[in-house]
Design a protein around this motif. Structure first.
Motif, PDB file in Angstrom:
ATOM      1  N   ARG A  10       0.736  -1.092   0.273  1.00 21.16           N
ATOM      2  CA  ARG A  10       0.108   0.094  -0.004  1.00 21.16           C
ATOM      3  C   ARG A  10       0.890   1.186  -0.095  1.00 21.16           C
ATOM      4  N   ILE A  89      -3.537   6.731  -3.067  1.00 16.68           N
ATOM      5  CA  ILE A  89      -3.093   6.349  -1.710  1.00 16.68           C
ATOM      6  C   ILE A  89      -4.202   5.856  -0.892  1.00 16.68           C
ATOM      7  N   ASP A  90      -3.569   4.573  -0.242  1.00 19.40           N
ATOM      8  CA  ASP A  90      -4.510   3.648   0.374  1.00 19.40           C
ATOM      9  C   ASP A  90      -4.674   4.124   1.904  1.00 19.40           C
ATOM     10  N   ALA A  91      -3.744   4.992   2.614  1.00 16.08           N
ATOM     11  CA  ALA A  91      -4.231   5.243   3.849  1.00 16.08           C
ATOM     12  C   ALA A  91      -3.540   6.537   4.289  1.00 16.08           C
ATOM     13  N   LEU A  92      -4.136   7.392   4.956  1.00 12.26           N
ATOM     14  CA  LEU A  92      -3.661   8.726   5.418  1.00 12.26           C
ATOM     15  C   LEU A  92      -3.905   8.446   7.016  1.00 12.26           C
ATOM     16  N   LEU A 132      -7.093   8.961  -2.419  1.00 12.14           N
ATOM     17  CA  LEU A 132      -7.656   7.764  -1.637  1.00 12.14           C
ATOM     18  C   LEU A 132      -9.096   7.085  -2.249  1.00 12.14           C
ATOM     19  N   ARG A 133      -9.894   8.029  -3.202  1.00 14.73           N
ATOM     20  CA  ARG A 133     -10.712   7.347  -3.891  1.00 14.73           C
ATOM     21  C   ARG A 133     -10.567   6.280  -4.699  1.00 14.73           C
ATOM     22  N   SER A 135      -8.022   3.847  -4.304  1.00 18.66           N
ATOM     23  CA  SER A 135      -7.803   3.115  -3.708  1.00 18.66           C
ATOM     24  C   SER A 135      -8.995   1.862  -3.612  1.00 18.66           C
ATOM     25  N   GLY A 138      -9.581   2.794   0.732  1.00 16.96           N
ATOM     26  CA  GLY A 138      -9.128   3.809   1.345  1.00 16.96           C
ATOM     27  C   GLY A 138      -9.598   4.311   2.561  1.00 16.96           C
ATOM     28  N   ILE A 140      -8.743   6.763   6.254  1.00 17.80           N
ATOM     29  CA  ILE A 140      -8.047   7.855   6.875  1.00 17.80           C
ATOM     30  C   ILE A 140      -8.264   7.501   8.588  1.00 17.80           C
ATOM     31  N   VAL A 192     -14.295   6.462   1.060  1.00 16.48           N
ATOM     32  CA  VAL A 192     -13.127   6.625   1.882  1.00 16.48           C
ATOM     33  C   VAL A 192     -13.719   6.443   3.403  1.00 16.48           C
TER      34      VAL A 192
END
Length: 288
Positions: A10, A89-92, A132-133, A135, A138, A140, A192
């Motif tokens: 990821r 992006i898979d994770a914030l 993120l969308r 992924s 996704g 957070i 997300v």
């Protein structure tokens, strides 16, 4: 540590990724085969993070972007760098925070704690939402103080110009992050997932801005009662690997928080979102 699985790798963005829990998560995720983008303001800490990644045989999986996240302009510039580097992006994961014993303001006129602890998380979440969308899962993870009911939003004085206190500023930003999660999850057609996570008192964070006496007392308290960093970080791995099915999840020290809690009021969340948008519009109008 599990063997890295390249088919499940990821891209993880971590604010406050060079210190404490953020640093631990960055190295752990890289060790699992993920690509990590660590955001932090301290160049030396960023270099040490990259050096430790090299020593741990995860060189190339950790990227460092130096950014003062209390600055709207720098935070937006960091988002631009991330978008230039990654398509998805898979994770914030949001950690960045710092105590401020005295009221200080940023170059853009925001109270420091409000800017760093809340506003940067608002800007990063919405600014990185398009990536993120993309992924498949996704998520957070906003690491703050959900479940606590102390403190309040000072609606008529968000920048605490009239009655500043370090604790009041921290509690207001914590309650603002609660409402940020509610407003984010309310967006229509948003895949997300948003997790509000309160790890509890942890042996983590930079105490250097605090007075010496307070630093000493907190250090003693941490040795006696604080959770180890690895213990507090463990649930975050689960949130990343298997995001919850609900749009919003709130966890306070391992226990689910009912979304009916008064600090998670949807009307207040919408009110704060509107106020925050107006504040950022003021910044934009002031730019040459």
């Amino acid at each position: 540590m599990p063997e890295p699985d390249p088919t499940c790798s990821r891209v993880i963005v971590i604010s406050g990724g060079t210190d404490g829990m953020g640093r631990a998560l960055a190295l752990a995720r890289a060790g699992r085969g993920d690509t990590v983008v660590a955001l932090g303001s301290n160049l030396d800490k960023g270099r040490r993070l990259l050096a430790d990644a090299d020593k741990s045989s995860v060189a190339g999986r950790v990227e460092f972007i130096r950014v003062d996240l209390s600055s709207v302009g720098q935070t937006r510039a960091a988002i631009g760098e991330i978008i230039a580097l990654h398509d998805v992006i898979d994770a914030l994961v949001l950690f960045a925070n710092r105590q401020a014993p005295e009221r200080t303001t940023t170059a853009e006129g925001f109270e420091q704690t409000f800017a760093l602890y809340y506003l940067s998380r608002y800007i990063l979440g919405y600014g990185l939402l398009p990536l993120l969308r993309r992924s498949e899962a996704g998520v957070i993870v906003n690491v703050a103080g959900v479940g606590m009911v102390k403190g309040k939003i000072h609606w008529d004085d968000l920048q605490l110009e009239n009655d500043y206190g370090m604790v009041a500023a921290q509690l207001q930003a914590g309650r603002a992050n609660d409402l940020l999660g509610v407003a984010f999850a309310e967006q229509p057609d948003n895949p997300v997932r948003y997790v509000l996570y309160h790890p509890g008192f942890t042996r983590s964070g930079d105490l250097s801005p605090l007075p010496a006496v307070l630093r000493a007392s907190l250090s003693v308290a941490a040795r006696l009662a604080a959770r180890p960093i690895a213990e507090s970080v463990a649930p975050i791995h689960e949130f990343i690997d298997t995001p919850p099915s609900a749009p919003l999840t709130a966890i306070d020290r391992g226990k689910p928080v009912p979304l009916t809690l008064r600090t998670l009021d949807p009307a207040n969340a919408r009110h704060l979102a509107e106020a925050t948008s107006s504040l950022l519009e003021t910044v934009d109008r002031a730019r040459p």
